[in-house]
Design an enzyme around this catalytic site. Structure first.
Site, short mmCIF file in Angstrom:
data_model
loop_
_atom_site.label_atom_id
_atom_site.label_comp_id
_atom_site.label_asym_id
_atom_site.label_seq_id
_atom_site.Cartn_x
_atom_site.Cartn_y
_atom_site.Cartn_z
N HIS A 53 0.81 -1.22 0.00
CA HIS A 53 0.00 0.00 0.00
C HIS A 53 0.84 1.28 0.00
CE1 HIS A 53 -3.79 1.87 -0.07
NE2 HIS A 53 -4.43 1.10 0.79
N ASP B 116 -2.12 1.74 -4.88
CA ASP B 116 -3.40 2.12 -4.29
C ASP B 116 -4.45 1.04 -4.54
OD1 ASP B 116 -2.33 4.55 -3.47
OD2 ASP B 116 -2.87 5.55 -5.35
#
Length: 427
Positions: free
Chosen positions: A399, A403
């Site tokens: 992350h 995204d």
């Protein structure tokens, strides 16, 4: 000479049918007793079936990829002897067979005789306890019921039935009733002693790498359902005409589809140097294949996977799996991956949350294929219910550099390609 009809035995609780994945014999072959006949695949495992008799192969049930129902004809073998003698009890059918059980005491009457007998008739029979070495009578039961009772330590003569034949339901009722009275089946295996195993060698390196991956990378996992009915039909068709080329599993199709999808999603085919703060996005796809070996998990690499067709991918996957499992993989075959795929095949579960192969930024985990009813267009503007083959695809991402939108967009594009697999041949 006579024909022995060998039927597919019950190879797993709840299994209704199995797929032929590899024949070890052909029509006309002379075989011996206990010689391997065929490998059958269920949704749980692949099982090698052996011949119960010696003779000559007369007929096979089907080709690789065909489904065979439990109890259906699998192989016909020409053997020496009388037909009735040979075929009296085909292997693993659900026809009633006799099983040893305690005999009635001398002069004991049957239920029917007792019903018509005068009051001065003999006392009601008493069943001998399990393991009694006295004379034995016969109890009707299917092979699978007899085997289950033996494993549970249950004396079938103690199981009451309506017609004298013991079925699984009768055995279930017996266990439920006697369970309430303290009955407990013996353990299937001996108790293992406690042991202390040192985490060393490859196992230690795996532990360290996985711990570092979870410690440094903020994982998130996205899961999507894919209809692979058309893909599976294409795979079966291609395998039927493959000649001397390797058998295609789902994995080459997945890798080909991933490679075709990545150019529009370059952020996933990348490695992140978190110390330097640099992400390197690669043009070529060096696909890591997570492979279980006796020594532990290894990740051999298919170099330039985007340049290989389905058959070439299948060949390279098989080669790398073999060198990894035999310990012959070179260091360059176990490093340099830009994206990893991890598959447990039929053990893949409904969904997984795979751990990223650091310093990569994503890992893809296909799960097992299941059949479920779905609403599909009927071509007339409405819908109909149809049985479809479905597979979930899990993708875990870093992350810090990927995204959720990126992961979802990639997976949806991959889903579109897998559900229309003919597009893979336009690459």
């Amino acid at each position: 000479m006579a024909d022995y009809i060998f039927r597919l035995p019950d190879i797993g609780e709840g299994i209704a049918e199995a797929e032929i994945v590899n024949w070890h014999v052909a029509v006309g072959d002379m075989i011996g007793e206990d010689q391997p006949l065929v490998d059958m695949m269920t949704d749980k495992a692949t099982v090698e079936i052996e011949s119960p008799v010696a003779g000559r192969i007369v007929r096979l049930a089907g080709a690789v990829g065909d489904q065979v129902s439990i109890g259906s004809e699998l192989v016909v073998i020409e053997v020496e002897g009388d037909t009735q003698e040979v075929a009296a009890e085909p292997v693993a059918t659900e026809q009633p067979v006799v099983c040893d059980a305690p005999a009635l005491p001398p002069n004991a009457s049957t239920n029917a005789e007792a019903a018509n007998a005068p009051e001065a008739s003999q006392p009601a029979p008493q069943s001998a306890p399990p393991g009694d070495s006295g004379a034995r009578a016969k109890v009707l039961a299917a092979p699978s019921v007899r085997a289950r009772a033996r494993d549970l330590g249950v004396d079938l003569s103690q199981v009451k039935t309506a017609d004298g034949r013991v079925r699984h339901g009768d055995l279930d009722s017996f266990l439920l009733y006697h369970g309430a009275q303290g009955y407990r089946a013996p353990s299937a295996g001996a108790i293992r002693p406690d042991e202390t195993v040192k985490v060393a060698g490859l196992r230690r390196r795996i532990a360290e790498k996985m711990a570092a991956s979870k410690r440094h990378i903020p994982h998130f996992t996205y899961v999507e359902e894919v209809d692979v009915t058309a893909l599976e039909a294409m795979r079966v068709e291609l395998n039927e005409g493959r000649g001397d080329r390797p058998r295609l599993t789902v994995l080459p199709f997945l890798i080909a589809a991933i490679c075709d999808t990545l150019p529009d999603h370059p952020m996933l085919n990348a490695r992140y140097d978190d110390e330097a703060g640099v992400v390197t996005r690669f043009g070529e796809v060096h696909m890591g294949i997570a492979t279980q070996t006796d020594a532990g998990l290894m990740v051999p690499v298919v170099r330039s996977a985007q340049a290989l067709n389905l058959w070439q991918l299948a060949t390279e996957i098989a080669r790398l799996a073999e060198v990894a499992r035999t310990g012959k993989a070179r260091s360059e075959e176990l490093s340099g991956s830009t994206l990893t795929i991890t598959s447990l095949g039929p053990l893949g579960g409904i969904a997984t949350t795979p751990v990223i192969n650091r310093p990569e930024v994503a890992i893809i985990g296909p799960n097992k294929i299941v059949e479920r009813p779905m609403f599909v267009p009927d071509g007339l503007g409405g819908e109909r219910i149809e049985k479809r083959k479905l597979m979930n695809i899990s993708i875990s991402c870093d992350h810090r550099v990927v995204d959720g939108w990126d992961a979802a967009s990639f997976t949806q594009a991959l889903k579109t390609l897998l559900e229309a697999p003919v597009r893979l041949f336009a690459r």
